[in-house]
Structures are given as C-alpha cells and as structure tokens.
Design an enzyme around this catalytic site. Structure first.
Site, PDB file in Angstrom:
ATOM      1  CG  HIS A 450      -0.306   0.088   2.540  1.00 17.10           C
ATOM      2  ND1 HIS A 450       0.058   1.292   3.119  1.00 17.10           N
ATOM      3  CD2 HIS A 450       0.046  -0.872   3.426  1.00 17.10           C
ATOM      4  CE1 HIS A 450       0.596   1.064   4.299  1.00 17.10           C
ATOM      5  NE2 HIS A 450       0.609  -0.240   4.513  1.00 17.10           N
ATOM      6  CB  CYS A 469       1.042  -3.720   5.481  1.00 19.09           C
ATOM      7  SG  CYS A 469      -0.522  -4.573   5.774  1.00 19.09           S
TER       8      CYS A 469
END
Length: 554
Positions: A450, A469
């Site tokens: 992301h 992440c």
C-alpha cells in the site's frame, strides 16, 4: 516373527553379510573392473532380487525403507532398469556428493565413502548383495536430489514466520528422469533450481570460497569517521580491504598514501550501496563493521540464500512482483526481465512481515483503512481516551454492525480488551494510513502492499517500521503495469490519477491474478555484483543453526 519372516530376514542379512565379506577382499579387485564382470543375465537377476526385497522384506536398510514406495514403483515398473550396476553413473554421483559444497550443501551429510566401498564390492558379492548395493545408491541419490532441488528443511521448521508451501520432489519421476538422462551431469545440472538468481549465487559462492582460501581480506580498525579529503593512517588498510572485493587500486598515488581521495570515496560509496548502508562516502562505524565481516560469514549468507531459493515455487510466474524484506525492495519482473525496482518499508522486528507467496487480485484506490483489532486496542484506544476529537479530525470513525458512530459520541474509558464492540476505520483522504492505493492479495496475515503518507522513511537505509504490511515508495506508478499484467487495458497513469483525484473509493479487479512473492534474502547478485544485507529478523541465524544440526529458541 513367522518362519517366512525369518527366511526373508536371513536372505537380506545374508546379502549384507555377502557385501561386508566382499568389502574385505575388494582391495584385491580393480574398481575399473567392477562392472565388467556383470552380464545381462547377472543384471536381470539383480533386478529380480531388488523387486523381491522391496515387495517382501521388512528389514530393509533405513535409507531404502524411507523411500521404499518410490523405489518399488520404479524397479517393478515396466522399463525399471538398473541405474547404477551396469552403468557409469556411480563414480559421477560420488563426485557430485564430494562436490556438494559447490551448491551450498554439506558433503559430510551424504554416505559418499560408504558408497565408494559398496562400489568396490560389486564384482565379488552375490546377486542379493548387489541388489542391496543398487538400492543404497538409489536411496542416496533421492536424498541428494531432494536436498538440491527443494532444500534440506521445511521452511516452517526453521522459522514459524515462513509460510511457503511445502515442496517435495516426485521421487519416481526423479528416478525415471535419471534413467533417461544422457549422463548424471546432465541430470543434476537440469535438476537444480531453475531461477537465474540461484546460479548467480552459485558462482558467487565459488568466488567467495576462493577468497577465503586466499586468506580473505584485511581488517580496518575502528576510529574517527573518515571523511573525503582527510588523511588517516588507516587509509592504506581501507584501500587494501576494498582492493580484494571492490576493485580499488592497491597502490595509492605516491605521497598520498594516507589521503582519503575522491577515487577511494567513490569505491566506498559503491561498497555501501551493495551492503544496504547509507551511501554517503563516510567511513564510520557501520561501514567499518560491514568491511570487517569475515569472508566465512559472507559464504554462510550465500549458502543460506541458495537454500531459500530451493524453497521458492518452481515457477514464479511469467510476470510477478517480489518483495525482499531484508533488502527493503520491491522488484517487478516480466518475462524474466526486471522492469522496475522501488524502495519499500516492511514490518518492525516485533511486527514481522511474513514470508509467503500469493496473487494480487484487486487494487483499491482511495481505500478505507480498517484498523486491525490489535492496533485498535494497543495504539488507538489510549489516544481515543485522551482526545477522541483529534482522532476524528484525522479521519477515524467507529463502526458497529452497519452503524457509523462519531468518535466523540462514545465514552472510550468504558471499553478495553475483551470489551470492544467497535471496528475502527479511517476514511479515505490525505491522512489515511494506506495512502491512495492498496494492492490486495487476501491472506490469513492481513498483509498487503500500500501507499503511505509517511514518505520520509523511504530515504533511510533501514526501513523496518511498519506493522507488517509493505509500504511502497512509488505506489501509483506501480498501478498501470500491474493492471496491464492483470489483463486490463487502458489504465495509464493519467487514468490512475483521475480515479485517485475523485476521492471516491474505487475497486479494480484483475482479470488474471498477478503472482506476488514476499521473500527474505540477505544475499543476492545484481548485474554480477554480490549484495549483502543485515539480518534484520535474525532469520539467517536460525537457518545457519539448523544447517549445522543445532536447535535454537525462536
């Protein structure tokens, strides 16, 4: 034990006794003559004995028993010819095991000398003994072939954060492929991991072993940080160290032996780049530590990287994205060619990004951030108790069922672990923790790629800062090629920017999922240049211990 069991045991152990007796007299027989005395009838009789042993003998040697099903399928099958007796493969196999270190394997792990002795016994033992010798060779071959192709350990046995799928060789297929190969060298060359990165590491391993045999490299003493233009008595030692691995001239200009000149500064910067250090040309503590890592440690790092390549899927995909956690880097590959690289931020050592392979299935522009419950309780709840208005201003809201609640309408002091009925989320916007886009490959770890509004971290050499992440330094630039690889046309950067500019949450599904591999490599070769990185998660340490037969507490 029944009488028939006793008879079978007597047969197999009689065969073993014949082998041992043959070993005692084998010194009188030339190894070159070992196969010459075996006729086609002899070999046919040996095969009959092999089939009988595998079908009815309960006391086979352990290495054979562990692979009994595949061996029985091969030797009892149509065309299951002998692989070792009557062929010239045995000496070549023995040389491969003796040279196992070339592939980062341990030669001591294989029964090389035992097989040498068994080879010597072939002409002077009986058919039952020869059958056992053939099976010993085939069992050892399957062990070596498995280690070479898929590794010596299951990834999760080494580290519970490795979630790569279990890989096994097809043992019957390996035996059949060996039987049809022109020679053993052809088989093993084709049997090694096919990724070019593996072969590059194999070459680097040979180069670094040669450096080790030549004495490695000199050490550079600690001291004041060396800056361009400084003079220091350590400069000749720095030059000598970099001459071994980085092409520095071993001779300095006359009269400037102690000068840290521009030429040496450029070589230091190159060294820093390939070791993941700050590329500033300053020779401080971190650079000196990297310079002084012994060659033996670098060899171990290469061996560990080769082992990890054996764990990778057989096919990475024609097009794929790969993240190297230890290298803090994403690579996009198309048809074997690296098309793009970018810096990434990965999980902190106590919020590790897991190692696994999956497929990107959709992109979400202007995403909501659904706060994981652990973060909501440990990090967000204390902030909500202190100042819910500030969190609301940052775009957060609480969701319960289908109802959205303003944060300022809730008394957060009455909630805590075991009593938190809300789901926290952050609306799309400039403060959203996921930025403007996320790349989704739904998985059990809730990990994805992301964007991020925190761009400053990408300029650091060490980029382990996330909760697990992977944050991308150029997330929007990645979108058009990923969408194209996923079978969608018409998505150029202009269209991406238009969608992002709308501020509306937009999900775009790929027609063809794109493979994504989250990996952990502390050593690799880039355009012929070996690169090394710090073992940020201490996973090399665990694998090195396992390869050495040691255990280590996770």
């Amino acid at each position: 034990m029944t009488e028939s069991d006793l008879n079978r045991s007597s047969q197999v152990f009689g065969g073993l006794r014949a082998v041992f007796f043959a070993l005692a007299v084998a010194c009188c027989v030339s190894p070159a003559a070992a196969l010459d005395g075996l006729t086609d009838q002899d070999l046919a009789t040996v095969r009959v004995n092999i089939v009988d042993l595998l079908a009815s003998e309960p006391n086979l040697p352990l290495p054979v028993r562990q692979r009994q099903e595949a061996l029985a399928a091969y030797y009892a099958g149509q065309g299951g010819e002998l692989l070792w007796l009557g062929h010239e493969r045995a000496p070549a196999f023995i040389e491969w095991m003796r040279s196992a270190a070339d592939d980062g394997l341990d030669p001591a792990a294989y029964p090389t000398e035992q097989l040498v002795n068994l080879s010597d016994a072939i002409p002077v033992t009986d058919d039952r003994g020869r059958a056992i010798i053939e099976l010993h060779f085939s069992a050892a071959f399957l062990e070596y072939a498995s280690d070479l192709r898929v590794g010596r350990f299951l990834p999760r046995k080494v580290d519970p954060n490795f979630f790569l799928q279990k890989r096994e060789i097809d043992q019957l297929a390996a035996l059949e492929e060996l039987a049809s190969a022109r020679n053993l060298d052809q088989f093993f060359i084709g049997w090694q991991p096919s990724a070019p990165e593996y072969e590059e590491l194999r070459v680097a391993l040979g180069d670094y072993r040669a450096l080790g045999q030549a004495g490695g490299w000199p050490q550079v003493p600690m001291g004041e940080t060396l800056k361009p233009g400084m003079t220091d008595p350590r400069v000749p030692m720095l030059r000598a160290r970099l001459a071994v691995t980085d092409g520095a001239s071993p001779e300095a200009p006359v009269g400037a032996e102690d000068l840290y000149d521009d030429e040496l500064v450029a070589i230091v910067r190159s060294f820093q780049a390939r070791h993941g250090l700050e590329i500033d040309g300053l020779v401080g503590r971190g650079t000196i530590v990297a310079l002084n890592v012994p060659v033996e440690d670098r060899i171990q790092e290469i061996i560990v990287a080769m082992e990890r390549w054996r764990w990778m899927p057989e096919s990475l995909g024609e097009k794929y994205v790969m993240v190297n956690i230890a290298g803090f880097e994403l690579t996009r590959v198309s048809d074997g060619k690296v098309e793009e690289k970018m810096a990434v931020v990965v999980g902190k050592p106590y919020h590790r990004t897991p190692v696994f392979s999956d497929e990107i299935r959709y992109l979400e522009f202007n995403p909501y951030w659904n706060v994981p419950s652990s973060i909501a309780l440990k990090e967000e709840l204390p902030k909500l108790r202190k100042n819910p208005g500030a969190r609301a201003a940052a775009g957060f809201e609480a969701v319960r069922g289908d109802t959205v609640y303003p944060l300022t309408s809730i008394n957060w002091n009455q909630y805590g672990p075991g009593n938190f009925p809300f789901r926290l989320r952050q609306r799309p916007g400039p403060n959203n923790a996921l930025g403007q886009v996320k790349y989704m490959f739904p998985n059990q770890f809730n990990v994805y790629l992301h964007d991020t509004p925190s761009k400053s971290l990408f300029s650091r050499a060490d980029r382990a800062f996330s909760h697990g992440c992977v944050r991308l330094s150029r997330p929007l630039e990645l979108a058009p090629p990923v969408l194209a690889a996923g079978g969608l046309s018409g998505w150029d950067i202009g269209r991406v920017n238009q969608v992002v500019g709308s501020g509306q949450r937009t999900v775009v599904s790929l027609e063809k999922p794109l493979p994504v591999h989250i990996t952990y490599f502390t050593a690799w070769v880039d355009q012929g240049v070996p690169n090394f990185r710090a073992d940020v998660y201490s996973q090399d340490e665990k694998l090195i211990a396992a390869l050495g037969g040691q255990s280590i507490a996770w």
